[in-house]
Design an enzyme around this catalytic site. Structure first.
Site: not given
Ligand SMILES: CSCC[C@H](NC(C)=O)C(=O)O
Ligand SMILES: [Zn+2]
Ligand SMILES: [Zn+2]
Length: 433
Positions: A88, A152
């Site tokens: 995704d 993800e």
């Molecule tokens: C809590 S799940 C969300 C995942 C998202 N990952 C990235 C890499 O942006 C974040 O850290 O906000």
């Molecule tokens: Zn990523």
């Molecule tokens: Zn990302």
């Protein structure tokens, strides 16, 4: 004849084919909230078929296929290697891009597309590296698995989390090391991650007496909330100052950013202007390093950011655990107890790349689900000399960096899949004596 066998193709035409396969993957619109997971799965399965990899589609959640590929090793008893990537991508504001985000157009050697850095590049680089290794006759000693997981970007609960807790993962796969995404590096060193900060999404709420907009009185909800916001901001500055002064890397301080403010009494023309509201709330995205003391941060929140004495309450929308079930920080070892980091470094070097010092990833990735189970997981996306454009407009990756990344994985996968632990070697040696 005009038909040229693949093996006779010139390097440039084989590079063109590699790039066009990458473009094909990037053109599949897997942006939330309606990712086309089926087309992505079909594409990965067709690649797997062309590589004679074993494949299966795991439907942990309806409409969210997770593709699992397997390249069996000669010694199936050794722990396997898992190469994880998510299929995704985050949405794109099409009109703000210089090139359409799902056309994967090439301009000045750069491939513009949502997912070009995060992380369709990595998913396909794994496969291209395997294509090269197979055509060179390489046979893995350890089994290599590849997982192409959904969701993800929205927390991984229906993707990597389901895989990590599945029967097949825990009973069949015998994974010994996981590779997952890292970040681009604007410098010549690749970045490598051995842990990540834990997201705590906090909402604080203040209540107070309503009153006339002209009256000065204590304990108004917005006054109470603003005092907290000032305190949070001072804490934020203290953390940021350590980064600015070069005392701590970004991943080792607590970050806190206000992401919403909600207050006021709506009216048809906007908000009522002469009424002080009786409730107000603010939301914060907090990221806690595994090296921090979560209990002291919790106390700070309860005593200073949302104290009962100021009529405040708080709630976590998300609160990832900083420690494992033994109370230890969830981090992959970077010392000699973990051979995989040194192997990675050696393999990158062998392919003419340089690896920086291991860091803590500032945000969250799927790697946490594997680390939580006690497995070593390393975050690495081979993109050097590249601006960090994940989740940004005009995300791109240069063709050359993409191709170089394939060489990196060719070297890494061959090192990982051939690795036989010293202990085993010693054991054999002792037995032979
Ligand atoms: C809590 S799940 C969300 C995942 C998202 N990952 C990235 C890499 O942006 C974040 O850290 O906000
Ligand atoms: Zn990523
Ligand atoms: Zn990302």
């Amino acid at each position: 004849s005009l038909v040229v066998a693949a093996s006779e193709q010139s390097p440039s035409s084989s590079s063109q084919l590699i790039i066009s396969r990458f473009q094909q993957y990037l053109k599949i619109n897997t942006a939330h909230p309606n990712p086309n997971y089926h087309e992505a799965a079909e594409f990965i399965l067709s690649q797997a078929k062309s590589l004679s990899l074993e494949s299966q589609t795991l439907d942990f959640v309806k409409g969210k296929p997770l593709v699992l590929l397997k390249w069996p090793g000669k010694n199936p008893h050794l722990p396997s290697i898992l190469l994880n990537s998510h299929t995704d991508v985050v949405p794109a504001e099409h009109h703000k891009w210089s090139h359409p985000p799902f056309d994967a157009l090439i301009d000045d050697g750069r491939i513009y597309a949502r997912g070009s850095q995060d992380m369709k590049c990595v998913g396909l680089q794994y496969l291209e590296a395997i294509r090269k290794l197979k055509s060179s006759g390489f046979e893995p000693t350890r089994t290599v698995y590849l997982s192409f997981v959904p969701d993800e970007e929205i927390g991984g609960h229906d993707g990597a989390e389901k895989l990590a807790e599945s029967e097949i993962f825990n009973r069949e796969m015998n994974v010994g090391i996981v590779l997952d995404e890292g970040l681009a590096s604007p410098k010549e060193n690749y970045r490598v991650f051995y842990g990540e900060r834990c997201p705590w999404w906090l909402v604080i709420k203040a209540s107070g007496a309503p009153g006339h907009g002209s009256k000065l009185y204590d304990n108004a909800a917005l006054e109470n909330l603003l005092k907290s916001i000032e305190i949070v901001r001072r804490f934020r500055a203290s953390q940021f100052d350590m980064v600015k002064a070069g005392l701590k890397p970004e991943g080792e301080v607590v970050s806190v950013n206000m992401v919403f403010l909600k207050a006021g009494t709506p009216s048809p023309t906007g908000f009522v202007m002469n009424l002080q509201p009786s409730e107000a709330e603010a939301g914060f995205d907090i990221r806690v390093p595994p090296t921090a003391d979560p209990a002291s941060l919790e106390r700070r929140i309860a005593e200073e950011w949302a104290p009962v004495s100021r009529n405040m309450t708080f709630e976590f929308k998300q609160k990832a655990s900083v420690h494992d079930k033994f109370g230890k920080p969830i981090l992959t070892a970077t010392d000699s107890s973990n051979p995989w980091l040194a192997l990675l470094e050696g393999a990158v070097k062998k392919a003419n790349g340089k690896l920086g010092k291991p860091e803590i990833f500032p945000a969250a990735t799927d790697a946490r689900y594997f680390r939580e189970r006690g497995l070593p997981a390393i975050g690495f996306s081979p993109m050097a000399n590249t601006p960090i454009l994940l989740h940004d407009h005009n995300e791109y990756l240069s063709k050359d960096e993409y191709l170089k990344g394939i060489d990196m994985y060719e070297s890494i996968i061959s090192a990982y899949a051939s690795y036989v632990e010293e202990e085993t070697k010693d054991g054999v040696a002792r037995e032979e004596l």
